[in-house]
Design a protein around this motif. Structure first.
Motif, mmCIF file in Angstrom:
data_model
loop_
_atom_site.group_PDB
_atom_site.id
_atom_site.type_symbol
_atom_site.label_atom_id
_atom_site.label_comp_id
_atom_site.label_asym_id
_atom_site.label_seq_id
_atom_site.Cartn_x
_atom_site.Cartn_y
_atom_site.Cartn_z
ATOM 1 N N VAL A 44 -2.817 -11.297 -6.296
ATOM 2 C CA VAL A 44 -3.288 -10.737 -5.029
ATOM 3 C C VAL A 44 -3.804 -9.329 -5.263
ATOM 4 N N SER A 45 -4.600 -8.844 -4.321
ATOM 5 C CA SER A 45 -5.201 -7.522 -4.474
ATOM 6 C C SER A 45 -4.185 -6.422 -4.195
ATOM 7 N N SER A 46 -4.451 -5.265 -4.744
ATOM 8 C CA SER A 46 -3.599 -4.090 -4.545
ATOM 9 C C SER A 46 -4.115 -3.267 -3.374
ATOM 10 N N PRO A 47 -3.224 -2.544 -2.672
ATOM 11 C CA PRO A 47 -1.765 -2.563 -2.820
ATOM 12 C C PRO A 47 -1.160 -3.773 -2.112
ATOM 13 N N SER A 48 -0.014 -4.220 -2.586
ATOM 14 C CA SER A 48 0.624 -5.401 -2.029
ATOM 15 C C SER A 48 2.131 -5.242 -2.119
ATOM 16 N N SER A 49 2.831 -5.913 -1.228
ATOM 17 C CA SER A 49 4.296 -5.890 -1.276
ATOM 18 C C SER A 49 4.832 -6.726 -2.421
ATOM 19 N N THR A 50 4.018 -7.644 -2.939
ATOM 20 C CA THR A 50 4.425 -8.470 -4.086
ATOM 21 C C THR A 50 4.000 -7.754 -5.361
ATOM 22 N N LEU A 51 4.787 -6.757 -5.749
ATOM 23 C CA LEU A 51 4.372 -5.864 -6.822
ATOM 24 C C LEU A 51 4.159 -6.577 -8.150
#
Length: 513
Positions: free
Chosen positions: A103-110
């Motif tokens: 997934v693209s940054s920023p994301s909660s799924t680091l």
């Protein structure tokens, strides 16, 4: 930066070439062969001379690593048949990373952010569908997620980067160079994260051409024309060279990596010294992981020396994910694509690269151990006749049937196996019909690596199609054969002229692989 250097090297053409003496993979812990073993290997890998019965162990093309094929689309997704139980967990975790959607940054799924910003797919599995073969888009509603265009432009030695130039000079090369497009990089990405336009849309047009065969048969070949439409960042550079690529099957890669470099080099005949019309050449590339020249083995023109480096390159170019080998967080984005480079990325204080060394190792282990299914119907009379035709037509001059892998201390799955990949892993001139006119490493615009044939007969079962060659233009195995030219022209002509029964038997043999 290192990813761009790799791309520059991958698009540098050479002719005269003095290969370095040591091209073996330093990451393999090899136990040297004894003289007795070498003699045994020479005996078991000798070409077949009788075709009334299968050869010993022919049913198992990957030796002890062979698996029984499943009757469904998962048959390319099984671990090596001889994998120790304690290593199966690594295979499964690697499979999870291979399938993971970034997934693209920023994301909660680091652990999963860092996609793109420009990319061709969100996961490895999206291109290597069911660990098998990609395909070109079929109509306007079908995207090109398992296919993309590589791109490069002419350059001069003065414009080439110093590390690349030093390597090329060290091996006696003085031919013209190519480099990535100054705006679009080394390949075109057809997707972008929010706020980042895709680089292009792939357009494919086909023109049909009839081919007359013996016994009144005909075949139809479709000649593709590729174009980059809806360019998102301005025109391509002058002289831009485009080359299509579909994702190749993943099976048996670890065994190909374990073939001794000396055995592959022994098959090379760049000047056709034996006069048989076959002049296979070794691809030599620079390894950025090991900082040395190595034998190229992976990719349609053998542009990568190891599975780990090929995996890291795909993470960078296809998904926009940085790794310890290619650590640019923006992947293939060039200095002209400033918005892409300035975007948030998945590296930072918590992790140095978007996939770390452990994750890359697990993906490598998974890719190394995707098993080759067992042959089918090896004793069937038509299959045996087709095998004889394959030999008589000269197909084995490039599609080398057998090798024995190295003895490896820490890779029991690949260690000392008699394998049947049906490739010499060398570059061959395939004629103008298949030419992409784009150099890559030593490969000129007409040369391609001999593709392994193991598992090819299961393509439809795994991927739901029968589209072959580097761009999927061939809609059947017969069409793939008929596209062969250059060094393979005599073999192709023999197939055209042989009785229909022999031609049918040849295809039946290929379907059994």
């Amino acid at each position: 930066m290192r990813y761009l250097i790799q791309l520059l090297l991958a698009t540098a053409a050479t002719t005269a070439f003095a290969a370095p003496p040591d091209l073996d993979a330093p990451h393999l812990n090899v136990i040297p062969r004894t003289a007795e073993e070498a003699a045994r290997i020479a005996t078991v890998t000798a070409p077949a001379t009788e075709f009334d019965r299968p050869e010993p162990f022919e049913t198992n093309p990957a030796g002890a690593a062979t698996v029984s094929p499943r009757g469904n689309a998962d048959t390319f997704s099984l671990p090596s048949g001889n994998i120790p139980f304690e290593r199966e967990l690594d295979f499964k975790v690697g499979n999870g990373l291979f399938k993971k959607l970034w997934v693209s940054s920023p994301s909660s799924t680091l652990a999963s952010d860092g996609l793109g910003p420009l990319f061709n797919a969100r996961s490895c599995q999206r291109c290597h569908l069911k660990d098998g073969r990609g395909h070109p888009p079929e109509g306007p509603e079908d995207d090109a997620v398992s296919m993309f265009l590589r791109i490069s432009v002419p350059t001069t030695p003065e414009e080439a980067m110093s590390e690349i130039e030093a390597f090329l000079l060290s091996v006696g090369d003085s031919t013209p160079r190519t480099r990535p497009d100054p705006v679009y990089g080394g390949q075109l990405q057809d997707f972008g994260t929010a706020g980042h336009p895709a680089e292009y849309r792939l357009d494919v047009r086909y023109e049909e051409a009839k081919v007359a065969l013996s016994d009144g048969e005909t075949a139809s070949l479709r000649r593709p024309t590729y174009s980059a439409e809806d360019l998102g960042y301005g025109p391509l550079a002058e002289g831009a060279m485009l080359s299509p690529r579909v994702a190749p099957p993943m099976i048996g890669l670890g065994l190909l990596e374990a073939i001794p470099a000396a055995d592959i080099l022994a098959l090379a005949d760049p000047e056709d010294a034996d006069g048989d019309g076959i002049s296979g050449r070794a691809q030599i590339v620079w390894s950025f992981e090991h900082a040395r020249p190595m034998l190229g083995r992976f990719g349609w023109k053998s542009g990568a020396p190891t599975i780990r480096e090929q995996s890291a390159s795909a993470f960078a170019g296809d998904i926009g994910i940085s790794s310890p080998i290619f650590d640019a967080a923006w992947g293939d984005c060039t200095t002209k694509q400033t918005t892409c480079r300035a975007a948030p990325h998945g590296d930072g204080d918590a992790r140095a690269t978007e996939i770390d060394a452990e994750g890359l190792d697990l993906v490598t282990f998974y890719s190394r151990n995707l098993a080759v299914p067992a042959r089918r119907d090896v004793s069937a009379p038509e299959v045996l006749r087709g095998k004889a035709v394959f030999y008589e037509a000269g197909c084995t001059s490039c599609h080398q049937p057998k090798f024995v892998t190295e003895r490896l201390e820490d890779q029991p799955e690949q260690s000392f196996q008699l394998i049947w990949p049906m490739t010499d892993l060398l570059l061959h001139d395939m004629g103008e019909g298949l030419a992409d006119n784009r150099p890559e490493g030593r490969a000129n615009g007409r040369e391609w690596r001999t593709a392994p044939l193991w598992g090819i007969g299961l393509t439809e079962q795994v991927n739901g199609h029968t589209q072959f060659l580097h761009d999927g233009r061939a809609r059947s195995l017969l069409e793939a054969v008929l596209w062969h030219g250059g060094e393979a022209q005599p073999a192709r002509d023999a197939v055209v002229e042989m009785p229909k029964a022999d031609r049918d038997a040849l295809i039946r043999y290929l379907e059994s692989l």
